[in-house]
Design an enzyme around this catalytic site. Structure first.
Site, short mmCIF file in Angstrom:
data_model
loop_
_atom_site.label_atom_id
_atom_site.label_comp_id
_atom_site.label_asym_id
_atom_site.label_seq_id
_atom_site.Cartn_x
_atom_site.Cartn_y
_atom_site.Cartn_z
N LYS A 52 0.84 -1.21 0.00
CA LYS A 52 0.00 0.00 0.00
C LYS A 52 0.87 1.26 0.00
O LYS A 52 0.58 2.23 -0.72
CB LYS A 52 -0.93 -0.01 1.23
CG LYS A 52 -2.01 -1.09 1.15
CD LYS A 52 -2.79 -1.27 2.44
CE LYS A 52 -3.76 -2.44 2.32
NZ LYS A 52 -4.60 -2.66 3.50
N GLN A 96 -4.31 -1.55 9.73
CA GLN A 96 -4.30 -2.87 9.10
C GLN A 96 -4.88 -3.92 10.06
O GLN A 96 -4.50 -3.98 11.24
CB GLN A 96 -2.86 -3.24 8.68
CG GLN A 96 -2.75 -4.52 7.87
CD GLN A 96 -3.44 -4.45 6.50
OE1 GLN A 96 -3.59 -3.38 5.91
NE2 GLN A 96 -3.86 -5.58 6.00
N ASP A 119 -10.70 2.99 4.27
CA ASP A 119 -11.06 1.57 4.20
C ASP A 119 -12.58 1.39 4.08
O ASP A 119 -13.05 0.30 3.75
CB ASP A 119 -10.62 0.84 5.47
CG ASP A 119 -9.29 0.11 5.31
OD1 ASP A 119 -9.01 -0.38 4.20
OD2 ASP A 119 -8.55 0.01 6.31
N1 GUN Z 1 -6.94 -6.78 6.34
C1 GUN Z 1 -7.40 -7.49 5.28
N2 GUN Z 1 -7.97 -6.68 4.36
C2 GUN Z 1 -7.87 -5.43 4.85
C3 GUN Z 1 -8.26 -4.17 4.35
O1 GUN Z 1 -8.85 -4.01 3.27
N3 GUN Z 1 -7.98 -3.11 5.16
C4 GUN Z 1 -7.36 -3.23 6.35
N4 GUN Z 1 -7.16 -2.12 7.09
N5 GUN Z 1 -6.98 -4.40 6.84
C5 GUN Z 1 -7.23 -5.49 6.09
#
Ligand code: GUN
Length: 296
Positions: A52, A96, A119
Site C-alpha cells: 500500500k 491494518q 477503508d
Molecule cells: N486486512 C485485510 N484486508 C484489509 C483491508 O482491506 N484493510 C485493512 N485495514 N486491513 C485489512
C-alpha cells in the site's frame, strides 16, 4: 469461458488515477496523504502494508506509517488515531487488520474519523453505502464491482449468490449488488457457515461471489453452466513443486469450475490487484474532500 484479468484492468485504472492526481496537484490541490497503522509482526499484514505504501509513492501520493509492537495498549492506539484525525495534513487513515486480541477492532474502527476512513469500515460509511449515499467503498467490494463493470457483465435481474457475510467483503458486496445502479439490481442471496444445502443456492446463481475463506470450497457440481464466478479467496497452500514452497489458491476449485463459467477471476491476478486500486481511489477522494465536504 472468458478470464477476468484483474491485473491488466488494475494497471489501466492505476494510470487513470495517476493522471487524476497529477491534474489535481497541478491545479493547486493538496498531494493526497495516506497514513497506515501496523500493529504486531503478522507477515501477511507487513506485506500488504508495504504494498500500500509503495502504491502511494508510485502514484504520486504522500504516505506515512506508524508501527507498534503487538503488546501496544488499546489506549495508545486510540490516542494515536485521535491525533491523526486532528492532523490536517493526513487525508486517509487505515489500521491494518487483524489486530491483536486484546484490542477492540470495533473501538478502533469507530475512532477513525469517517471522512478519513478510506477503508470504508466505519459504521457511518457502511450506513451510507447501505442507503446509496456517496461513501468510501471498501477495497475488495470495490474491486469486484469495477471488474463486473469493466467487462460489461449484465447484473440487472440476475441472481447473485454471495458466499460469506464478513464486514469487509460479503456484506458490502451484497449491498452493492442489490443497489439500483449498474453494476447492481441483482437479486442477492447471502450464504454463510450456517446455510443448509448451500449448493441449492449456488446452483441457481448467475453470479457467484466466493468470499468464504475456505480454499477450493466451490466445486464444479455446485455451479450452473454459464455462471460468472468471482473468487475473493486467497490462501497459501504448501507445494513442494514450487520454488517458493507454496502456491496461492482461491475459494474456487478453479481447474474444475473454470470450464463451466462464462467469466471467472483467476487467483492470483483477479480481484487481488483491484483491491489496491480501491484504496488509491478512496485516498484521492479523501484529499479532494469528495465524500463529506460537498454535502452529498
Ligand atoms: N486486512 C485485510 N484486508 C484489509 C483491508 O482491506 N484493510 C485493512 N485495514 N486491513 C485489512
Amino acid at each position: 469461458m472468458q478470464l477476468i484479468d484483474g491485473k491488466s484492468v488494475s494497471e489501466e485504472l492505476r494510470k487513470n488515477i495517476q493522471q487524476d492526481v497529477s491534474l489535481w496537484v497541478a491545479s493547486g490541490g493538496k498531494k493526497p496523504h495516506l497514513c497506515a497503522i501496523l500493529v504486531g509482526d503478522d507477515g501477511a499484514s507487513h506485506t500488504y502494508v508495504a504494498a500500500k505504501i509503495k502504491d502511494c509513492e508510485a502514484i504520486g501520493f504522500k504516505s506515512s506509517l506508524y508501527q507498534f509492537a503487538s503488546n501496544v495498549t488499546e489506549e495508545k492506539l486510540i490516542q494515536t488515531i485521535e491525533e491523526i484525525n486532528q492532523n490536517p495534513d493526513i487525508d486517509g487513515l487505515i489500521v491494518q487488520l487483524p489486530l491483536p486480541k486484546h484490542i477492540s477492532v470495533d473501538r478502533v474502527t469507530q475512532t477513525i474519523a469517517p471522512e478519513k476512513d478510506v477503508d470504508g469500515f466505519h459504521p457511518q460509511n457502511v450506513g451510507r453505502l447501505s442507503i446509496g449515499l456517496p461513501t468510501y467503498v471498501s477495497a475488495t467490494p470495490f474491486g469486484i464491482i469495477k471488474l463486473l463493470e469493466y467487462y460489461g457483465i449484465e447484473t440487472a435481474g440476475k441472481h447473485c449468490v454471495v458466499l460469506g457475510r464478513s464486514n469487509i467483503v460479503g456484506t458490502p458486496a451484497a449491498i452493492l449488488m442489490s443497489r439500483n445502479v449498474y453494476p447492481g439490481n441483482a437479486t442477492v442471496t447471502i450464504c454463510h457457515s450456517k446455510t443448509d444445502n448451500l449448493e441449492q443456492y449456488t446452483l441457481q446463481a448467475d453470479i457467484i461471489i466466493a468470499a468464504i475463506g475456505i480454499p477450493e470450497f466451490l466445486k464444479a457440481d455446485m455451479v450452473k453452466p454459464g455462471a460468472v464466478v468471482i473468487d475473493v479467496g486467497i490462501t497459501r497452500i504448501n507445494d513442494a513443486s514450487k520454488k517458493s514452497g507454496f502456491r496461492l489458491v482461491g475459494d474456487v476449485d478453479y481447474e474444475a469450475v473454470a470450464p463451466l463459467c462464462s467469466y471467472i477471476t483467476p487467483v492470483p491476478g483477479g480481484v487481488g490487484p483491484m483491491t489496491r486500486i480501491g484504496l488509491l481511489t478512496n485516498t484521492l477522494k479523501a484529499a479532494r474532500k469528495e465524500i463529506y465536504t460537498n454535502s452529498k
